[in-house]
Write a protein that holds these residues in place. Structure first.
Motif, short mmCIF file in Angstrom:
data_model
loop_
_atom_site.label_atom_id
_atom_site.label_comp_id
_atom_site.label_asym_id
_atom_site.label_seq_id
_atom_site.Cartn_x
_atom_site.Cartn_y
_atom_site.Cartn_z
N GLY A 80 0.79 -1.23 0.00
CA GLY A 80 0.00 0.00 0.00
C GLY A 80 0.82 1.27 0.00
N ALA A 81 2.14 1.17 -0.02
CA ALA A 81 2.98 2.37 -0.04
C ALA A 81 2.76 3.15 -1.33
CB ALA A 81 4.45 1.99 0.10
N THR A 82 3.16 4.40 -1.32
CA THR A 82 2.90 5.30 -2.44
C THR A 82 4.13 5.41 -3.33
OG1 THR A 82 1.27 6.58 -1.19
CG2 THR A 82 2.33 7.68 -3.06
N VAL A 83 3.88 5.34 -4.64
CA VAL A 83 4.93 5.50 -5.64
C VAL A 83 4.70 6.81 -6.39
CG1 VAL A 83 6.06 4.51 -7.67
CG2 VAL A 83 5.12 3.00 -5.91
N LEU A 84 5.75 7.61 -6.49
CA LEU A 84 5.73 8.86 -7.25
C LEU A 84 6.88 8.84 -8.24
CD1 LEU A 84 5.16 11.48 -4.41
CD2 LEU A 84 3.59 11.06 -6.30
N PRO A 85 6.82 9.70 -9.27
CA PRO A 85 8.02 9.85 -10.10
C PRO A 85 9.19 10.30 -9.25
CG PRO A 85 6.12 10.99 -11.07
CD PRO A 85 5.72 10.59 -9.69
N GLY A 86 10.39 9.87 -9.60
CA GLY A 86 11.57 10.34 -8.88
C GLY A 86 11.61 11.85 -8.85
N PHE A 87 12.01 12.42 -7.73
CA PHE A 87 12.01 13.87 -7.57
C PHE A 87 13.12 14.50 -8.42
CE2 PHE A 87 10.34 12.89 -3.10
CZ PHE A 87 9.03 13.02 -3.50
N VAL A 88 12.85 15.73 -8.85
CA VAL A 88 13.78 16.50 -9.67
C VAL A 88 14.10 17.80 -8.94
CG1 VAL A 88 14.16 17.65 -11.89
CG2 VAL A 88 12.77 15.55 -11.79
N ASP A 89 15.38 18.05 -8.70
CA ASP A 89 15.83 19.32 -8.14
C ASP A 89 16.39 20.14 -9.29
OD1 ASP A 89 17.06 21.47 -6.85
OD2 ASP A 89 17.66 20.26 -5.13
N ALA A 90 15.67 21.19 -9.69
CA ALA A 90 15.99 21.93 -10.90
C ALA A 90 17.11 22.94 -10.73
CB ALA A 90 14.74 22.64 -11.42
N HIS A 91 17.59 23.14 -9.51
CA HIS A 91 18.69 24.09 -9.30
C HIS A 91 19.37 23.78 -7.98
CE1 HIS A 91 20.49 28.31 -9.46
NE2 HIS A 91 20.80 27.88 -8.24
#
Length: 543
Positions: free
Chosen positions: A50-61
């Motif tokens: 039941g854990a949540t999957v999101l797209p990998g995070f992006v740090d733009a700067h």
């Protein structure tokens, strides 16, 4: 077909409007190939419970080399008084390896030590003949000792300051140890270039931390030169880190404008670039050249940002540009003509005016780029600038993570009206301006979930709201800033930023669903990161 990886029993938030939810996800060859089909055979099946999957995070700067180097230097970020800062430097001197000529420290923020600067005489007593370089947390200033100033040739009163910088002196003309903006380079050139192996080690440390926080892609905001660069061959260090398995996230790197030079072969008119015509977009999904980084002005905390109205209580200071504006504009136009997108560091509203003018002029002459033009920080944005940003399609990268540690200083420097214009959120989106989530790490905390929470509450360290409540984002908008929106700002939305068939399998698994946590009125910043995959390869697993 047998999948390489199948995640089942999951809450998958895809950040793809065409298919926002799924309960399973399958990976083959590093890419997402199935959604909502838990029966496909797989070499590895993971029940997420039941854990949540999101797209990998992006740090733009962010500044990854700087961050990684700082992880091995004297850390002053927790010092709450000058006495504790001096004690930390004394411990650093005692622990300094004999083969290290300099004592390096990072994380100095005057507000945490009562607003005072270290006394250069005390620094000299601690360090003796060892040169010292203490990086201000903003990166736009440093504190050094007399030995460093002597070696740089600026200890003598009357030594001229460089363009775009200042060696701060007292009323008697004696250097205080504070060097601002481009004046830092006068000292930095004494210990640069950093050895490539040291940069590789820094990238290893930094990107391992990124993976532990669910970050799978980042944009390195300045390499190769200027006060932000570490080695003229800094891109080679990135290549080596990749080859050695020490680069744990995808990297888009921005060369600073200083390293571009005149090139030929493009027909009439001058052009500025790198040899062989390298430009924005050269590379692949793992390591790619991003926009050229242009430092228009300085920092807000250092009162070196270029503003139209003087900083409050600063003796009518309106900051300054990092270079002669006409020369800087000409250099940007030449780089754009050679194929470079532009990422203009502009914090003050006067600097933002300049950046909009130059970028729109470039676009009018040569068209828009597949890799969008950007304004980095866009900190103090007047209402009349919003429509201009939107019309030009310029992305912005405001750092909401600055509010908790720095909001008190911002209010003091800007007053109530400009506070309402600072680190905007909702008004950017309402105007049609894309917000790319970023940290400016190590200037501020780089934890994405902490920043997501900050976008939804805009609270400072004392629990006071910064600016209008209407500037808050909802939790899905804040998550989009660090996934789909940041990917678009990096020109990579066709590959990353959402979980759709054919895209890279960059995934972060969270212990709880941020949307549900936020709905309950709880903070999302305390949600744990269970695992991170980049291209279907595990880069982090909790515990």
């Amino acid at each position: 077909m047998q999948l390489d990886l199948l995640l089942v029993n999951a809450t998958v938030r895809t950040m793809d409007p065409a298919r926002p939810r799924a309960s399973s996800l399958g990976v083959h060859g590093g890419r997402i190939v199935v959604l909502d089909d838990p029966g496909v055979p797989a070499a590895e099946t993971v029940d997420l419970g039941g854990a949540t999957v999101l797209p990998g995070f992006v740090d733009a700067h962010c500044h990854t080399t700087w961050f990684g180097l700082g992880l091995a230097e004297v850390d002053l970020s927790e010092c709450t008084s000058l006495d504790r800062l001096y004690e930390a430097l004394e411990r650093g001197m005692a622990a300094k390896p004999r083969d290290e000529e300099w004592l390096m420290a990072t994380g100095f923020y005057p507000a945490t030590v009562g607003g005072a600067l270290p006394d250069i005489d005390v620094l000299d007593r601690i360090t003796g003949s060892t040169p010292l370089f203490v990086r201000h947390t903003s990166g736009h200033a440093a504190v050094v000792n007399s030995e460093a100033l002597r070696r740089a040739g600026v200890l003598t009163p009357g030594t001229p300051d460089p363009v775009g910088g200042r060696v701060v002196r007292d009323d008697a003309g004696r250097a205080t140890g504070l060097v601002e903006e481009t004046a830092q380079a006068m000292v930095q050139e004494l210990f640069r270039p950093y050895p490539l192996g040291k940069i590789v080690a820094a990238l290893d440390r930094a990107t391992a931390r990124y993976a532990a926080e669910g970050i799978t892609t980042f944009a390195e905001a300045g390499i190769g030169g200027g006060w932000i660069g570490h080695n003229p061959a800094e891109l080679l260090a990135y290549q080596r880190a990749r080859e050695e398995g020490a680069l744990h996230a995808r990297a888009q790197v921005m060369p600073v404008l200083d390293v571009l030079h005149e090139i030929g072969g493009l027909g009439d008119g001058s052009a500025r670039g790198l040899d062989l015509g390298l430009r924005t977009g050269f590379g692949d999904d793992e390591l790619v050249l991003g926009p050229v980084k242009v430092f228009v002005d300085g920092s807000l905390l250092g009162e070196t940002a270029a503003v139209t109205e003087a900083f409050c209580g600063s003796g009518h200071s309106t900051g300054y540009f990092q270079e002669n504006p006409e020369q800087m504009a000409a250099a940007v136009r030449e780089a754009y003509r050679a194929g470079w997108s532009v990422a203009a560091h502009a914090i003050g509203d006067r600097a933002i005016d300049f950046a909009i003018d130059v970028i729109t002029g470039c676009q009018d002459a040569h068209g828009r780029r597949r890799f969008p033009n950007r304004i980095e920080h866009a900190s103090i944005t007047r209402p009349d600038q919003l429509a201009r940003l939107a019309a030009a399609g310029i992305c912005v990268t405001p750092q909401i993570g600055f509010l908790r540690p720095m909001a008190v200083q911002f209010r003091r420097l800007l007053g109530p009206q400009r506070t309402d214009w600072t680190y905007r959120g909702r008004s950017f989106l309402d105007a049609g301006v894309r917000i790319a989530g970023s940290s400016d790490r190590p200037v501020a905390d780089g934890d994405v979930l902490r920043s997501v929470q900050a976008w939804t509450d805009r609270l400072d360290g004392d629990g006071r709201r910064f600016g209008p409540a209407a500037e808050r984002l909802d939790v899905m908008e804040a998550l989009a800033a660090y996934t789909s929106e940041a990917a678009a700002a990096l020109g990579m939305a066709d590959r990353i930023g959402s979980l759709a068939i054919g895209k890279q399998a960059d995934l972060v698994v969270l212990e709880q669903d941020p949307v549900e946590v936020h709905r309950r009125g709880e903070s999302v910043e305390h949600i744990g990161v269970r695992a991170t995959w980049r291209g279907g390869r595990l880069t982090h697993r909790a515990g």
